[in-house]
Design a protein around this motif. Structure first.
Motif, short mmCIF file in Angstrom:
data_model
loop_
_atom_site.label_atom_id
_atom_site.label_comp_id
_atom_site.label_asym_id
_atom_site.label_seq_id
_atom_site.Cartn_x
_atom_site.Cartn_y
_atom_site.Cartn_z
N ILE A 207 0.99 -9.53 -1.48
CA ILE A 207 -0.36 -10.07 -1.70
C ILE A 207 -0.57 -11.37 -0.92
O ILE A 207 -1.59 -11.56 -0.26
CB ILE A 207 -0.62 -10.31 -3.20
CG1 ILE A 207 -0.68 -9.00 -3.97
CG2 ILE A 207 -1.90 -11.13 -3.41
CD1 ILE A 207 -1.88 -8.16 -3.70
N PRO B 65 -1.14 0.64 -3.07
CA PRO B 65 0.10 0.38 -3.80
C PRO B 65 1.15 -0.35 -2.98
O PRO B 65 1.96 -1.10 -3.54
CB PRO B 65 0.58 1.78 -4.20
CG PRO B 65 -0.14 2.73 -3.27
CD PRO B 65 -1.44 2.08 -2.98
N GLU C 251 -4.52 -2.62 -7.53
CA GLU C 251 -4.35 -1.19 -7.28
C GLU C 251 -5.13 -0.37 -8.30
O GLU C 251 -5.81 0.60 -7.95
CB GLU C 251 -2.87 -0.81 -7.32
CG GLU C 251 -2.64 0.67 -7.05
CD GLU C 251 -1.20 1.11 -7.27
OE1 GLU C 251 -0.92 2.31 -7.07
OE2 GLU C 251 -0.35 0.27 -7.65
N GLU D 128 0.61 -2.74 -1.02
CA GLU D 128 0.19 -4.11 -0.79
C GLU D 128 0.64 -5.07 -1.91
O GLU D 128 0.60 -6.28 -1.73
CB GLU D 128 -1.33 -4.18 -0.68
CG GLU D 128 -1.92 -3.23 0.33
CD GLU D 128 -1.48 -3.57 1.74
OE1 GLU D 128 -1.81 -4.66 2.23
OE2 GLU D 128 -0.76 -2.74 2.34
N ILE D 129 1.01 -4.54 -3.05
CA ILE D 129 1.26 -5.37 -4.23
C ILE D 129 2.36 -6.40 -3.98
O ILE D 129 2.25 -7.55 -4.42
CB ILE D 129 1.60 -4.49 -5.45
CG1 ILE D 129 0.36 -3.65 -5.82
CG2 ILE D 129 2.03 -5.34 -6.64
CD1 ILE D 129 0.61 -2.62 -6.90
N ASP D 130 3.41 -6.00 -3.28
CA ASP D 130 4.53 -6.90 -3.05
C ASP D 130 4.30 -7.88 -1.90
O ASP D 130 5.17 -8.69 -1.59
CB ASP D 130 5.81 -6.10 -2.78
CG ASP D 130 6.27 -5.34 -4.01
OD1 ASP D 130 5.97 -5.79 -5.13
OD2 ASP D 130 6.92 -4.29 -3.84
N GLU E 166 -2.48 -8.85 -8.02
CA GLU E 166 -1.20 -8.16 -8.22
C GLU E 166 -1.23 -7.24 -9.43
O GLU E 166 -0.68 -6.14 -9.40
CB GLU E 166 -0.08 -9.19 -8.37
CG GLU E 166 0.30 -9.88 -7.08
CD GLU E 166 1.24 -11.06 -7.29
OE1 GLU E 166 1.59 -11.33 -8.46
OE2 GLU E 166 1.60 -11.72 -6.30
N THR E 167 -1.89 -7.68 -10.50
CA THR E 167 -1.88 -6.90 -11.74
C THR E 167 -3.01 -5.87 -11.81
O THR E 167 -2.84 -4.82 -12.43
CB THR E 167 -1.98 -7.83 -12.97
OG1 THR E 167 -3.14 -8.65 -12.86
CG2 THR E 167 -0.74 -8.72 -13.06
#
Length: 210
Positions: free
Chosen positions: A46, A40, A33, A42-44, A29-30
């Motif tokens: 994971i 971008p 990207e 995909e972050i929310d 998450e951190t």
């Protein structure tokens, strides 16, 4: 974490491995990207898109032995498998140096002593070693994937890969190479994880012992 996921369900699903898997998810998450491992959008998601999708393989894998993850990329599914199955030797095969650096960092950060990172393309390791299971996620069409993967497979071993819903269309063009290595007719299986997460498609084929 994905807003719609039940944290208790995740704890139950991953059991004693949850903390290690959660650490990996947090790192993705951190840093994912920034380091070109995920997009971008995909972050929310994971957990649902990547972690649970990878974990859907687990029921089809042995509890011990050896697994090679072809084109491991961010470590999906390889690092998730290694975290949940500490008795499995997991070889992560990845050609890109920056991704190998990430995989090595994650092996150390997550204290996964059962992980071996190998830089190169799968075909470069033909004849170097064999494993009980070869897996991969979103790497190539089945005919290409089989040519790259099957020489790494022990006799009696299995190809177990994460695929899209249209994987049945990939089977006819791959039959020649599958026959060459004595593989069984591929099974297309639906793999579930927790409620609310879309099932994953898994293709499985076993190599004959002869």
């Amino acid at each position: 974490m994905d807003a719609n996921l039940d944290r208790d369900a995740l704890h139950t699903f991953f059991g004693s491995s949850y903390d290690v898997v959660a650490r990996f998810a947090s790192e993705l998450e951190t840093q994912g990207e920034l380091r070109g491992l995920i997009g971008p959008r995909e972050i929310d998601r994971i957990w649902s898109r990547h972690i649970l999708n990878s974990a859907a393989l687990l029921p089809f894998l042995p509890s011990s032995g050896s697994v090679a993850d072809i084109g491991s990329g961010a470590g999906l599914p390889g690092l998730v498998v290694a975290a949940v199955r500490p008795e499995l030797e997991v070889i992560l095969i990845e050609p890109m140096e920056r991704r190998c650096l990430w995989l090595t960092e994650m092996r150390e950060a997550l204290e996964l002593s059962n992980v071996d990172v190998r830089r190169g393309r799968a075909e470069e390791f033909h004849g170097a070693f064999t494993v009980d299971v070869v897996t991969s996620r979103a790497v190539a069409a089945l005919d290409k994937l089989a040519r790259w993967s099957l020489p790494l497979l022990e006799k009696g071993g299995e190809l177990v890969v994460l695929k899209g819903k249209n994987v049945r269309d990939e089977i006819p063009p791959a039959r020649k190479v599958l026959r060459k290595y004595g593989m069984s007719e591929p099974e297309v299986l639906e793999a579930t994880t927790i409620d609310g997460v879309e099932p994953t498609t898994v293709l499985r084929s076993r190599r004959g012992k002869a």
